[in-house]
Motif scaffolding. Structure first.
Motif, PDB file in Angstrom:
ATOM      1  N   TRP A   1      92.607  19.532  59.006  1.00  0.00           N
ATOM      2  CA  TRP A   1      92.458  20.186  59.866  1.00  0.00           C
ATOM      3  C   TRP A   1      91.157  20.134  60.277  1.00  0.00           C
ATOM      4  O   TRP A   1      90.919  19.623  61.738  1.00  0.00           O
ATOM      5  N   ASP A   2      89.986  20.450  59.198  1.00  0.00           N
ATOM      6  CA  ASP A   2      88.903  20.732  60.273  1.00  0.00           C
ATOM      7  C   ASP A   2      88.114  18.943  60.240  1.00  0.00           C
ATOM      8  O   ASP A   2      87.663  18.894  60.812  1.00  0.00           O
ATOM      9  N   GLY A   3      88.844  17.937  59.076  1.00  0.00           N
ATOM     10  CA  GLY A   3      88.308  16.871  59.680  1.00  0.00           C
ATOM     11  C   GLY A   3      88.497  15.670  60.771  1.00  0.00           C
ATOM     12  O   GLY A   3      87.494  15.102  61.205  1.00  0.00           O
ATOM     13  N   ASN A   4      89.998  16.632  61.451  1.00  0.00           N
ATOM     14  CA  ASN A   4      90.519  15.967  62.657  1.00  0.00           C
ATOM     15  C   ASN A   4      89.343  16.548  64.038  1.00  0.00           C
ATOM     16  O   ASN A   4      89.525  16.099  64.511  1.00  0.00           O
ATOM     17  N   GLU A   5      88.565  17.903  63.513  1.00  0.00           N
ATOM     18  CA  GLU A   5      87.482  18.498  64.359  1.00  0.00           C
ATOM     19  C   GLU A   5      86.705  17.556  64.523  1.00  0.00           C
ATOM     20  O   GLU A   5      86.022  17.459  65.257  1.00  0.00           O
ATOM     21  N   THR A   6      85.802  16.617  63.879  1.00  0.00           N
ATOM     22  CA  THR A   6      84.733  15.156  63.980  1.00  0.00           C
ATOM     23  C   THR A   6      85.096  15.440  64.631  1.00  0.00           C
ATOM     24  O   THR A   6      84.012  15.065  65.757  1.00  0.00           O
ATOM     25  N   TRP A   7      85.712  14.541  65.615  1.00  0.00           N
ATOM     26  CA  TRP A   7      86.081  13.468  67.190  1.00  0.00           C
ATOM     27  C   TRP A   7      85.737  14.157  68.149  1.00  0.00           C
ATOM     28  O   TRP A   7      85.194  14.033  68.757  1.00  0.00           O
ATOM     29  N   LEU A   8      85.902  15.633  68.051  1.00  0.00           N
ATOM     30  CA  LEU A   8      85.466  16.685  69.330  1.00  0.00           C
ATOM     31  C   LEU A   8      84.036  17.369  69.456  1.00  0.00           C
ATOM     32  O   LEU A   8      83.691  16.331  70.137  1.00  0.00           O
ATOM     33  N   VAL A   9      83.511  17.265  67.982  1.00  0.00           N
ATOM     34  CA  VAL A   9      82.041  17.068  67.562  1.00  0.00           C
ATOM     35  C   VAL A   9      81.701  16.103  68.407  1.00  0.00           C
ATOM     36  O   VAL A   9      80.263  15.505  68.649  1.00  0.00           O
ATOM     37  N   LEU A  10      82.041  14.289  67.718  1.00  0.00           N
ATOM     38  CA  LEU A  10      81.638  13.268  68.736  1.00  0.00           C
ATOM     39  C   LEU A  10      81.335  13.038  69.570  1.00  0.00           C
ATOM     40  O   LEU A  10      80.520  12.874  70.047  1.00  0.00           O
ATOM     41  N   GLY A  11      82.437  13.114  70.353  1.00  0.00           N
ATOM     42  CA  GLY A  11      82.945  13.186  71.825  1.00  0.00           C
ATOM     43  C   GLY A  11      81.410  14.107  72.143  1.00  0.00           C
ATOM     44  O   GLY A  11      80.909  13.874  73.544  1.00  0.00           O
ATOM     45  N   GLY A  12      81.551  15.335  72.110  1.00  0.00           N
ATOM     46  CA  GLY A  12      80.996  15.721  73.299  1.00  0.00           C
ATOM     47  C   GLY A  12      79.511  16.354  72.487  1.00  0.00           C
ATOM     48  O   GLY A  12      78.449  15.638  73.565  1.00  0.00           O
ATOM     49  N   ALA A  13      78.524  15.597  71.402  1.00  0.00           N
ATOM     50  CA  ALA A  13      77.113  15.308  70.871  1.00  0.00           C
ATOM     51  C   ALA A  13      76.806  13.806  71.819  1.00  0.00           C
ATOM     52  O   ALA A  13      76.071  13.545  72.459  1.00  0.00           O
TER      53      ALA A  13
ATOM     54  N   PRO B   1      82.143   3.750  61.652  1.00  0.00           N
ATOM     55  CA  PRO B   1      82.908   4.035  60.853  1.00  0.00           C
ATOM     56  C   PRO B   1      82.901   4.624  59.337  1.00  0.00           C
ATOM     57  O   PRO B   1      84.077   4.811  58.333  1.00  0.00           O
ATOM     58  N   ILE B   2      81.975   5.251  58.871  1.00  0.00           N
ATOM     59  CA  ILE B   2      82.129   6.844  57.826  1.00  0.00           C
ATOM     60  C   ILE B   2      83.097   7.189  58.497  1.00  0.00           C
ATOM     61  O   ILE B   2      84.683   7.598  56.960  1.00  0.00           O
ATOM     62  N   VAL B   3      83.192   8.268  59.584  1.00  0.00           N
ATOM     63  CA  VAL B   3      84.407   8.649  59.635  1.00  0.00           C
ATOM     64  C   VAL B   3      85.603   8.457  59.376  1.00  0.00           C
ATOM     65  O   VAL B   3      86.210   9.032  59.612  1.00  0.00           O
ATOM     66  N   LEU B   4      85.920   7.004  60.384  1.00  0.00           N
ATOM     67  CA  LEU B   4      86.924   6.290  59.955  1.00  0.00           C
ATOM     68  C   LEU B   4      86.949   6.086  58.615  1.00  0.00           C
ATOM     69  O   LEU B   4      88.712   5.908  58.226  1.00  0.00           O
ATOM     70  N   ALA B   5      86.291   5.538  57.959  1.00  0.00           N
ATOM     71  CA  ALA B   5      86.773   5.381  56.461  1.00  0.00           C
ATOM     72  C   ALA B   5      87.368   6.893  55.670  1.00  0.00           C
ATOM     73  O   ALA B   5      88.159   7.050  54.684  1.00  0.00           O
ATOM     74  N   TYR B   6      86.596   7.757  55.720  1.00  0.00           N
ATOM     75  CA  TYR B   6      86.660   9.105  55.419  1.00  0.00           C
ATOM     76  C   TYR B   6      88.027   9.719  55.995  1.00  0.00           C
ATOM     77  O   TYR B   6      88.649  10.286  55.164  1.00  0.00           O
TER      78      TYR B   6
ATOM     79  N   TRP C   1      95.068   9.298  53.093  1.00  0.00           N
ATOM     80  CA  TRP C   1      95.783   8.409  51.881  1.00  0.00           C
ATOM     81  C   TRP C   1      96.137   9.074  50.737  1.00  0.00           C
ATOM     82  O   TRP C   1      97.467   9.674  50.278  1.00  0.00           O
ATOM     83  N   VAL C   2      95.125   9.897  50.409  1.00  0.00           N
ATOM     84  CA  VAL C   2      95.449  10.949  49.202  1.00  0.00           C
ATOM     85  C   VAL C   2      96.111  12.100  49.342  1.00  0.00           C
ATOM     86  O   VAL C   2      96.998  12.164  48.783  1.00  0.00           O
ATOM     87  N   PHE C   3      96.657  12.542  50.715  1.00  0.00           N
ATOM     88  CA  PHE C   3      97.865  13.811  51.283  1.00  0.00           C
ATOM     89  C   PHE C   3      98.202  13.261  51.651  1.00  0.00           C
ATOM     90  O   PHE C   3      99.813  14.034  52.144  1.00  0.00           O
ATOM     91  N   ARG C   4      98.709  12.099  51.278  1.00  0.00           N
ATOM     92  CA  ARG C   4      99.941  11.722  52.173  1.00  0.00           C
ATOM     93  C   ARG C   4     101.403  11.581  51.006  1.00  0.00           C
ATOM     94  O   ARG C   4     100.759  12.558  50.100  1.00  0.00           O
ATOM     95  N   GLY C   5     102.395  11.658  51.715  1.00  0.00           N
ATOM     96  CA  GLY C   5     103.554  12.075  51.215  1.00  0.00           C
ATOM     97  C   GLY C   5     104.394  13.113  51.866  1.00  0.00           C
ATOM     98  O   GLY C   5     103.472  13.902  52.954  1.00  0.00           O
ATOM     99  N   LYS C   6     105.651  14.085  50.796  1.00  0.00           N
ATOM    100  CA  LYS C   6     106.065  15.289  51.282  1.00  0.00           C
ATOM    101  C   LYS C   6     105.315  16.104  51.142  1.00  0.00           C
ATOM    102  O   LYS C   6     104.516  16.210  49.573  1.00  0.00           O
TER     103      LYS C   6
END
Length: 333
Positions: A55-67, A309-314, A320-325
């Motif tokens: 969830w916290d990584g998802n909000e990176t896009w909010l910071v990027l858009g605002g900045a 690209p760094i944000v997309l890769a992260y 990928w690490v937290f995939r699955g049920k």
């Protein structure tokens, strides 16, 4: 590059950041909205654990858009901040309460019910504020020489209330289909049950907003009805995604409902962009009117082209690490 090209590039970057935030933070806000209706406390554990690592990584896009908006189109802030100050404050307050609830709910057994409420109300307030801000943008702002001349509560109009509630419903649908993907057993069956009703609510809201929008913005009416545009393809594709979602739920598929809901959001968002482009401060100011100096845009663009690209890769690596049920008792806490 000329200023024209840089302004368009920056508008695309900011638009990309906005839709990435809506899609990626939307489903965990949706889970918070659905929280009170979960079958039991164990289901709430699964819901929170399904998004806790990301969830916290998802909000990176909010910071990027605002900045990016501040750097590339600084004059927008001279209008948006005074016009939307209360709405933005409510959104940030909701995100803060939700973020605190993520960490403290699993550590406080006695007061867990209060952290459940903080997670729910924080998510609901943040989602409503985001939708209301979108409604205010569609309606436009009273502006003179890039100075907002309206009142502090002008943004909270009946139309903005409708868009706020509509986005809450859309996020709830996104959360339900995410839960179909990430859960199993009783929790997944509950998510399957509520998804059709949420989709019906979203489509009803979509219809009301589509009818109301041309009435509040004459420019949109002109663009939709007085000329032949490819813009009508976008709502058609959104409805196709809704039909796909219904079939996927009926067939008890797990990944396709979430993908179909993402498509529904994307085509609706593109429809909004196509309706307003290139206006960034409605009703009259375009991206070129609000743009910073070409030198400033170019300097910032060089940095952003490394960061994205760094944000997309992260982000890809995290999912990928937290995939699955996610099963009862699981979780990074």
């Amino acid at each position: 590059m000329e200023s024209f090209d840089l302004s368009v590039i920056w508008a695309l970057i900011i638009g990309f950041g906005v839709i990435m935030y809506v899609l990626m933070d939307g489903f965990d806000l949706g889970l918070g909205i659905l929280y009170p209706f979960a079958p039991n406390e164990e289901a709430r554990d699964v819901m929170m654990n399904s998004v806790a690592p990301v969830w916290d990584g998802n909000e990176t896009w909010l910071v990027l858009g605002g900045a990016g908006l501040l750097g590339a189109f600084p004059l927008v802030y001279s209008v948006y901040l005074p016009a939307l100050y209360i709405g933005v404050f409510l959104m940030l307050a909701g995100l803060i309460f939700r973020g605190i609830a993520f960490e403290f709910r699993f550590k406080s057994r006695r007061n867990r019910v209060w952290w459940n409420r903080a997670f729910c109300w924080g998510s609901a307030v943040a989602a409503f504020a985001q939708g209301a801000v979108v409604g205010a943008y569609i309606e436009g702002f009273p502006v003179e020489d890039f100075v907002f001349v309206g009142g502090a509560l002008d943004w909270l109009s009946p139309f903005a209330v409708l868009t706020g509630i509509s986005l809450m419903t859309g996020y709830a649908l996104l959360g339900a289909t995410w839960l179909i993907l990430k859960s199993e057993g009783e929790v997944q069956r509950w998510a399957y049950r509520i998804t059709p009703a949420l989709l019906l609510a979203v489509l009803s809201a979509f219809a009301m907003i589509s009818f109301w929008t041309p009435l509040v913005d004459p420019a949109v009416f002109e663009r939709w009805f007085n000329h032949i545009h490819l813009i009508w393809i976008l709502p058609t594709l959104a409805l196709a995604c809704a039909a796909w979602l219904v079939m996927a739920v009926y067939r008890r598929q797990e990944g396709q409902p979430f993908i179909a809901t993402l498509g529904l959001f994307i085509f609706t968002y593109l429809g909004l962009v196509a309706s307003k482009w290139p206006v960034i401060v409605p009703p009259n100011y375009t991206i070129w009117d609000a743009a910073s100096a070409p030198e400033s845009q170019l300097f910032l663009l060089i940095g952003v082209l490394f960061v994205i690209p760094i944000v997309l890769a992260y982000t890809a690596w995290t999912y990928w690490v937290f995939r699955g049920k996610v099963r009862p008792g699981d979780g990074y806490h």
